[in-house]
Each structure stands twice: as structure tokens, then as C-alpha cells.
Design an enzyme around this catalytic site. Structure first.
Site, PDB file in Angstrom:
ATOM      1  N   ALA A  68      11.180  70.966   1.403  1.00 32.57           N
ATOM      2  CA  ALA A  68      12.368  70.112   1.384  1.00 32.57           C
ATOM      3  C   ALA A  68      13.460  70.740   0.540  1.00 32.57           C
ATOM      4  O   ALA A  68      13.193  71.575  -0.325  1.00 32.57           O
ATOM      5  CB  ALA A  68      12.016  68.725   0.846  1.00 32.57           C
ATOM      6  N   ASP A  69      14.685  70.337   0.820  1.00 29.31           N
ATOM      7  CA  ASP A  69      15.832  70.782   0.036  1.00 29.31           C
ATOM      8  C   ASP A  69      16.880  69.676   0.077  1.00 29.31           C
ATOM      9  O   ASP A  69      17.056  69.025   1.111  1.00 29.31           O
ATOM     10  CB  ASP A  69      16.414  72.077   0.590  1.00 29.31           C
ATOM     11  CG  ASP A  69      17.317  72.765  -0.415  1.00 29.31           C
ATOM     12  OD1 ASP A  69      16.774  73.437  -1.320  1.00 29.31           O
ATOM     13  OD2 ASP A  69      18.546  72.621  -0.318  1.00 29.31           O
TER      14      ASP A  69
END
Length: 187
Positions: A68-69
Site C-alpha cells: 500500500a501507499d
């Protein structure tokens, strides 16, 4: 059963996964991120999440990897994590009294393939005084947060309203992640 590997060292993402009862191990990605300058924020967070997940998946091809980012954008400008108190103050001034977007990209990779998506949440800040900004910066909370704030902490008092998934702002759209994980054979 396949193991779930979180390709992130974010304590907030760990807390969110634990909160919904998922069992997982953490193996942060160590890749040098490669992105194109002209990418939209949505495309950027998806690509960064995909790169992180793919890097870790290369070490655990029998498992399910979650990457994730998260980034903040206001008036077309992407705000990452501040590198100094001055930069944090600058970011908070830009967010003051405005609606901005928090984009969280998520990538889940397993033998079933790749699922990559982004969630965008609109967040409106109250107008902030110099004193409010200074007090918040002195709390040290802005230091490791995209956009220099954390909605799940002291930064909650800066926020007038949100439109979208609260958990995406924290760092992971957990309800959608759980549903996608099931399609990948988890739980």
C-alpha cells in the site's frame, strides 16, 4: 493455507489489519521506487503499492502479499512526508481551510494474480491559526505522515469533514482489502 505478508512497515496499517482480525507477517519492501513524473496521484499510489507488493512477492511466491501507499494532494500538488518542521508547517498552511484528497493505493498479489486499486477520500480542514499549526507540529505527530497530519491522532481536530472511507486516510481501505483477500484465497 497461504500466509498474508504485509509489504509495509507502517504501524497504522498493521493496527488496521489487526483490528479486523487478520493474521499476517510483516516484510517491508526495500526497492527503490520508480515512477513517471506525469502520473496522476491515483496512478502513482497504485504503481507504488504494486512495486512494493511485487518486490516482496518475489520472496514469497506461495503466499499473498499486500502492498500500500498513501499520499495527500491539494490544488494539484502532491504532499509527501515532511522532511522538517518548516516543511510540515508549509503543508499545513496549504491544507488550512481547504478540501484536499487522500489517495491510498493497494496491491494484492498471489498465485491468483494481481489486484491493484486506489481509494480517494476528500478531506476538508478547518481554517488553521498559526498557533494551532505550531502546537500540532510541536506534538511531533506530523513527522512521518503524508500531508503532515494523522487523522487518527491529534490531527483529528484539524478536520472539518471527510467524504469517503476513513480507514483509507489512515492508510488502508480495510473493508475492501478483506473482500479482495478472500478472492485471493485468504481467510
Amino acid at each position: 493455507m497461504k500466509s498474508l505478508i504485509l509489504a509495509s512497515q507502517s504501524p497504522r496499517r498493521r493496527e488496521l489489519l489487526e483490528q479486523v482480525g487478520l493474521r499476517f507477517t510483516v516484510h517491508p519492501s526495500t526497492i527503490e521506487e520508480q515512477v513517471e513524473e506525469e502520473m496522476t496521484p491515483e496512478a502513482l499510489v497504485q504503481e507504488l503499492a504494486r512495486q512494493k507488493a511485487a518486490d516482496v512477492y518475489s520472496h514469497y511466491p506461495e503466499d499473498i502479499v499486500l502492498g500500500a501507499d498513501t499520499l495527500v494532494a491539494v490544488d494539484g500538488e502532491v504532499l509527501g512526508k515532511p522532511r522538517s518542521e518548516e516543511e510540515a508547517a508549509e503543508m499545513l498552511h496549504k491544507l488550512s481551510g481547504k478540501t484536499h484528497q487522500v489517495h491510498t493505493g493497494t496491491a494484492i498479489i498471489s498465485e491468483q494474480g494481481e489486484t491493484v486499486f486506489a481509494e480517494t477520500v476528500h478531506v476538508t480542514f478547518y481554517p488553521l491559526t498559526e498557533s494551532e499549526i505550531d502546537t500540532y507540529i510541536q506534538s511531533k505527530e506530523p513527522e512521518d505522515k503524508a500531508g503532515a497530519y494523522g487523522i487518527q491522532g491529534l490531527g483529528a481536530v484539524l478536520v472539518e469533514r471527510i467524504e469517503g472511507d476513513y480507514f483509507s486516510i489512515v492508510g488502508l481501505p480495510v473493508a475492501r482489502v478483506v473482500r479482495v483477500l478472500k478472492k485471493h484465497g485468504s481467510g
